[in-house]
Design an enzyme around this catalytic site. Structure first.
Site, mmCIF file in Angstrom:
data_model
loop_
_atom_site.group_PDB
_atom_site.id
_atom_site.type_symbol
_atom_site.label_atom_id
_atom_site.label_comp_id
_atom_site.label_asym_id
_atom_site.label_seq_id
_atom_site.Cartn_x
_atom_site.Cartn_y
_atom_site.Cartn_z
ATOM 1 N N LYS A 190 0.830 -1.220 0.000
ATOM 2 C CA LYS A 190 0.000 0.000 0.000
ATOM 3 C C LYS A 190 0.853 1.254 0.000
ATOM 4 O O LYS A 190 2.049 1.216 0.350
ATOM 5 C CB LYS A 190 -0.922 0.022 1.214
ATOM 6 N N ASN A 220 13.247 -13.521 0.530
ATOM 7 C CA ASN A 220 13.565 -12.082 0.490
ATOM 8 C C ASN A 220 14.527 -11.694 1.611
ATOM 9 O O ASN A 220 15.287 -10.742 1.489
ATOM 10 C CB ASN A 220 12.314 -11.207 0.654
ATOM 11 N N ALA A 235 10.257 -0.788 3.801
ATOM 12 C CA ALA A 235 10.509 0.482 3.093
ATOM 13 C C ALA A 235 9.279 1.374 3.060
ATOM 14 O O ALA A 235 9.242 2.336 2.298
ATOM 15 C CB ALA A 235 11.011 0.196 1.677
ATOM 16 N N LEU A 294 6.075 0.465 2.274
ATOM 17 C CA LEU A 294 4.997 0.071 1.357
ATOM 18 C C LEU A 294 4.139 -1.058 1.934
ATOM 19 O O LEU A 294 3.487 -1.797 1.189
ATOM 20 C CB LEU A 294 5.567 -0.334 -0.006
ATOM 21 N N SER A 347 5.164 -5.565 5.821
ATOM 22 C CA SER A 347 4.813 -6.389 6.990
ATOM 23 C C SER A 347 3.334 -6.764 6.932
ATOM 24 O O SER A 347 2.957 -7.898 7.238
ATOM 25 C CB SER A 347 5.132 -5.666 8.302
ATOM 26 N N GLU A 377 0.795 -7.821 12.878
ATOM 27 C CA GLU A 377 1.296 -6.442 12.845
ATOM 28 C C GLU A 377 1.672 -5.974 14.251
ATOM 29 O O GLU A 377 2.662 -5.263 14.428
ATOM 30 C CB GLU A 377 0.231 -5.510 12.251
ATOM 31 N N ASP A 406 -2.622 -0.581 7.567
ATOM 32 C CA ASP A 406 -1.869 -1.331 6.548
ATOM 33 C C ASP A 406 -2.493 -2.701 6.283
ATOM 34 O O ASP A 406 -2.661 -3.110 5.127
ATOM 35 C CB ASP A 406 -0.405 -1.506 6.975
HETATM 36 N N1 LIG Z 1 8.840 -10.747 2.163
HETATM 37 C C1 LIG Z 1 8.999 -10.829 3.477
HETATM 38 N N2 LIG Z 1 9.498 -11.953 4.024
HETATM 39 C C2 LIG Z 1 9.662 -12.027 5.355
HETATM 40 N N3 LIG Z 1 9.393 -11.049 6.232
HETATM 41 C C3 LIG Z 1 8.906 -9.917 5.748
HETATM 42 C C4 LIG Z 1 8.689 -9.736 4.355
HETATM 43 N N4 LIG Z 1 8.201 -8.502 4.167
HETATM 44 C C5 LIG Z 1 8.135 -7.932 5.400
HETATM 45 N N5 LIG Z 1 8.551 -8.772 6.342
HETATM 46 C C6 LIG Z 1 8.609 -8.499 7.798
HETATM 47 O O1 LIG Z 1 8.141 -7.177 8.009
HETATM 48 C C7 LIG Z 1 9.161 -6.340 8.571
HETATM 49 C C8 LIG Z 1 9.107 -4.953 7.958
HETATM 50 O O2 LIG Z 1 8.034 -4.299 8.536
HETATM 51 P P1 LIG Z 1 7.965 -2.735 8.718
HETATM 52 O O3 LIG Z 1 6.619 -2.477 9.237
HETATM 53 O O4 LIG Z 1 9.139 -2.232 9.486
HETATM 54 O O5 LIG Z 1 8.112 -2.170 7.234
HETATM 55 P P2 LIG Z 1 7.011 -2.023 6.090
HETATM 56 O O6 LIG Z 1 5.805 -2.779 6.487
HETATM 57 O O7 LIG Z 1 7.653 -2.393 4.809
HETATM 58 O O8 LIG Z 1 6.740 -0.471 6.082
HETATM 59 P P3 LIG Z 1 5.456 0.349 6.651
HETATM 60 O O9 LIG Z 1 5.020 -0.347 7.895
HETATM 61 O O10 LIG Z 1 6.007 1.714 6.938
HETATM 62 O O11 LIG Z 1 4.489 0.331 5.549
HETATM 63 C C9 LIG Z 1 10.463 -7.038 8.248
HETATM 64 O O12 LIG Z 1 11.444 -6.698 9.225
HETATM 65 C C10 LIG Z 1 10.057 -8.509 8.295
HETATM 66 O O13 LIG Z 1 10.071 -8.959 9.638
HETATM 67 C C1 LIG Z 2 3.389 4.791 10.586
HETATM 68 C C2 LIG Z 2 2.057 4.097 10.371
HETATM 69 O O1 LIG Z 2 1.038 5.075 10.563
HETATM 70 C C3 LIG Z 2 1.899 3.586 8.961
HETATM 71 C C4 LIG Z 2 2.913 2.592 8.505
HETATM 72 O O2 LIG Z 2 2.618 2.212 7.184
HETATM 73 C C5 LIG Z 2 1.918 2.992 11.385
HETATM 74 C C6 LIG Z 2 0.504 2.445 11.510
HETATM 75 O O3 LIG Z 2 -0.446 3.085 11.109
HETATM 76 O O4 LIG Z 2 0.377 1.341 12.057
HETATM 77 MG MG LIG Z 3 4.752 -2.380 8.303
#
Ligand SMILES: Nc1ncnc2c1ncn2[C@@H]1O[C@H](COP(=O)(O)OP(=O)(O)OP(=O)(O)O)[C@@H](O)[C@H]1O
Ligand SMILES: C[C@@](O)(CCO)CC(=O)[O-]
Ligand SMILES: [Mg+2]
Length: 396
Positions: A13, A55, A140, A142, A145, A192, A203
């Site tokens: 997202k 990954n 990153a 998007l 998680s 989450e 998310d």
């Molecule tokens: N393809 C994947 N394989 C295994 N674990 C993953 C994978 N994608 C995400 N994760 C898990 O999710 C964590 C990343 O979550 P985090 O919430 O920090 O980042 P995000 O979800 O990419 O960004 P945001 O929450 O800002 O949208 C990783 O550290 C890992 O534990």
């Molecule tokens: C930073 C945040 O607002 C969005 C992460 O994609 C955290 C959340 O809503 O859980």
């Molecule tokens: Mg996340």
């Protein structure tokens, strides 16, 4: 176990407005993107639970007999989770040696998986192999998680028989009923919580339902009428953790409540004004003035996010480079690095985009124009998965 093998996928997202404020009960606008996480679940007779996460270079297995004692004295199988089972999580942390304050990528992924597996299958631990591969950059901004947790939730609930087997003969992809999707979403939220600490739920809601939605204190409103927006995504590749950033904002609010609360309120107003503008664009057709408003809101929100302490010099660079081409950008997701979005106008010339992209790539960033509004969680037959993805998932 319902079937020998099943495939599911869920989208990532972008948050248009409201990241961080949404954690504190304010309004956010978010939309799914056309980058997905794919999961294959096989039932086996190995007496083991295996997880393959290419990954993040993680390939682990456990004997079911070693996991079983973790459930001793714990609550009966949870059909509909409301909150994390703190006792089980504590035992799992001891079992895996993962500390409370760990934000390590692999540890978080493993903990979320084992927790969900043990709570969904508590009555009878099944022998399974789960492989997950994603088109999304990990950690990153998007929603990697959330896409991971939504896939785990859908696949485990489906394998356990808690949601219906979907695919009819010859059918390639299908979606669950509203009630089943709500259950998938609630389980994904537990994952989450393990990875994020204090997620708002926006998310996993996008990963489950897909499309464009407004999220406010757990209430999800689909915005199906929203006009198509052109968005350029930039990954600064600066690593960050959502858990750390979310907790930093909380500390700032606690330290300066009277300073920070109006900022959160203002971000909420940005989300609402953006929603109102998008409604007008859908009703009367988009005008240049509508785009001026959307661009100003992006600038305002980016400043607010900097005030919250979730900016980064790489994101400043993104904003500066794109503004020099007349384009407006903000961070998306938790910030602190990771990804930003740039709004493109319908008439924005390809040469302008190309020159922005070249300059951003020279800074070491990745850029791509994304299409938004992808479908939420789905079950697939193997025929519906692209050969490249299938090859990866089938190699374990
Ligand atoms: N393809 C994947 N394989 C295994 N674990 C993953 C994978 N994608 C995400 N994760 C898990 O999710 C964590 C990343 O979550 P985090 O919430 O920090 O980042 P995000 O979800 O990419 O960004 P945001 O929450 O800002 O949208 C990783 O550290 C890992 O534990
Ligand atoms: C930073 C945040 O607002 C969005 C992460 O994609 C955290 C959340 O809503 O859980
Ligand atoms: Mg996340």
């Amino acid at each position: 176990m319902q079937s020998r093998e099943l495939f599911v996928s869920a989208p990532g997202k972008v948050i248009l407005h409201g990241e961080h404020s949404v954690v504190h009960g304010k309004v956010a606008l978010a939309v799914s993107v056309n980058l997905r996480t794919y999961l294959r679940l096989q039932s086996t007779s190995s007496g083991q639970v295996c997880i393959n996460l290419p990954n993040i270079d993680t390939f682990l297995s456990w004997e079911i007999t070693a996991l079983q004692p973790l459930l001793a004295g714990s609550k009966a199988e949870q059909r509909d989770p409301k909150e994390l089972d703190a006792d089980l999580l504590k035992k799992l942390r001891e079992f895996t040696g993962i500390s409370d304050d760990s934000t390590d990528t692999r540890s978080m992924a493993v903990l979320a998986f084992l927790y969900m597996y043990l709570t969904v299958f508590a009555e009878s631990l099944a022998s399974i192999t789960v492989s997950v591969w994603s088109e999304l950059p990990t950690g990153a901004g998007l929603g990697s998680s959330a896409a991971y947790n939504v896939c785990l939730s859908a696949a485990l609930l489906s394998a356990r028989g808690n949601i219906s087997p979907l695919l009819m003969a010859q059918q390639e992809s299908a979606r669950w009923s509203k009630d089943e999707m709500e259950l998938i979403n609630r389980w994904a939220f537990m994952g989450e919580k393990i990875i994020h600490g204090n997620p708002s739920g926006v998310d996993n809601a996008v990963g489950t339902w897909g499309g464009f939605l407004r999220y406010h204190s757990g209430n999800i409103t689909p915005l199906s009428w929203v006009p198509i927006l052109r968005i350029l995504l930039t990954n600064t590749k600066v690593p960050r953790s959502t858990k750390v950033l979310v907790s930093g904002v909380k500390d700032k609010i606690n330290k300066f409540p009277s300073v920070m609360r109006p900022v959160l309120e203002s971000v909420s107003a940005v989300s609402c004004t953006c929603e109102q503008t998008l409604t007008e664009m859908a009703e009367h057709g988009p005008s240049a003035e509508h785009y001026n408003i959307l661009e100003e809101l992006i600038d305002i929100n980016q400043h607010h996010l900097n005030v919250m302490g979730v900016g980064h010099s790489s994101l400043d660079t993104l904003c500066r480079v794109t503004l020099s081409k007349g384009l407006h950008s903000k961070l998306t997701g938790a910030g602190g690095g990771g990804c930003g979005i740039t709004l493109l106008r319908p008439e924005t010339d390809t040469s302008v985009i190309q020159s922005a992209v070249e300059e951003l790539k020279a800074c070491g960033f990745d850029c791509w124009e994304t299409s938004i509004g992808a479908p939420g969680v789905q079950q697939h037959s193997s025929a519906a998965i692209s050969p490249d993805v299938l090859k990866i998932l089938n190699s374990y």
